[in-house]
Design a protein around this motif. Structure first.
Motif, PDB file in Angstrom:
ATOM      1  N   GLU A   1       0.847  -1.190   0.000  1.00  0.00           N
ATOM      2  CA  GLU A   1       0.000   0.000   0.000  1.00  0.00           C
ATOM      3  C   GLU A   1       0.880   1.237   0.000  1.00  0.00           C
TER       4      GLU A   1
ATOM      5  N   ASP B   1       0.251   5.242  -0.022  1.00  0.00           N
ATOM      6  CA  ASP B   1      -0.853   6.172   0.218  1.00  0.00           C
ATOM      7  C   ASP B   1      -2.144   5.347   0.259  1.00  0.00           C
ATOM      8  N   THR B   2      -3.051   5.559  -0.643  1.00  0.00           N
ATOM      9  CA  THR B   2      -4.300   4.775  -0.626  1.00  0.00           C
ATOM     10  C   THR B   2      -4.362   3.773  -1.771  1.00  0.00           C
ATOM     11  N   ASN B   3      -3.245   3.603  -2.482  1.00  0.00           N
ATOM     12  CA  ASN B   3      -3.211   2.704  -3.629  1.00  0.00           C
ATOM     13  C   ASN B   3      -2.428   1.437  -3.318  1.00  0.00           C
ATOM     14  N   LEU B   4      -2.811   0.342  -3.965  1.00  0.00           N
ATOM     15  CA  LEU B   4      -2.048  -0.892  -3.862  1.00  0.00           C
ATOM     16  C   LEU B   4      -1.110  -0.984  -5.059  1.00  0.00           C
TER      17      LEU B   4
END
Length: 116
Positions: free
Chosen positions: A80, A82-85
């Motif tokens: 992960e 930030d808010t992304n995978l």
């Protein structure tokens, strides 16, 4: 698919990180990787830092044969950022630690040790 043990993952990561710290590192600048870094909002330098922070909890698959070089073994991680995978595929070869893929994950993932 066989799942690597935590000890096997940690050994691979220890070797990979040691090579990176020694400057034995290569990032494959494929369009998908460069575009992926841009989508994730990071640079190649930051991607390298993210590799140094990988743990067994982000392990997804491996060791598995490299589809381009069947004699090589790759490991896949999902991290992960930030808010992304991010999907990360790395291997160790004569160049050192090689980052083959680093881009947003399109799933599915297994992450067998995520909650350990």
């Amino acid at each position: 698919m066989q799942i690597a043990s935590i000890e096997e993952i940690n050994q691979f990561l220890e070797n990979a990180k040691s090579l990176i710290r020694k400057g034995k590192y290569d990032f494959i600048p494929r369009k998908k990787n460069l575009d992926g870094l841009a989508l994730l909002g990071i640079t190649q330098k930051l991607a390298k830092s993210e590799l140094l922070e990988l743990t067994y909890r982000q392990y997804d698959r491996g060791p598995i044969p490299d589809i381009d070089r069947l004699s090589d073994i790759v490991w896949e991680f999902i991290k992960e950022i930030d808010t992304n995978l991010a999907y990360i595929k790395i291997k160790i070869d004569q160049r050192g630690c090689v980052c083959l893929s680093f881009h947003p994950s399109s799933g599915p993932t297994s992450l067998p040790y995520k909650d350990r």
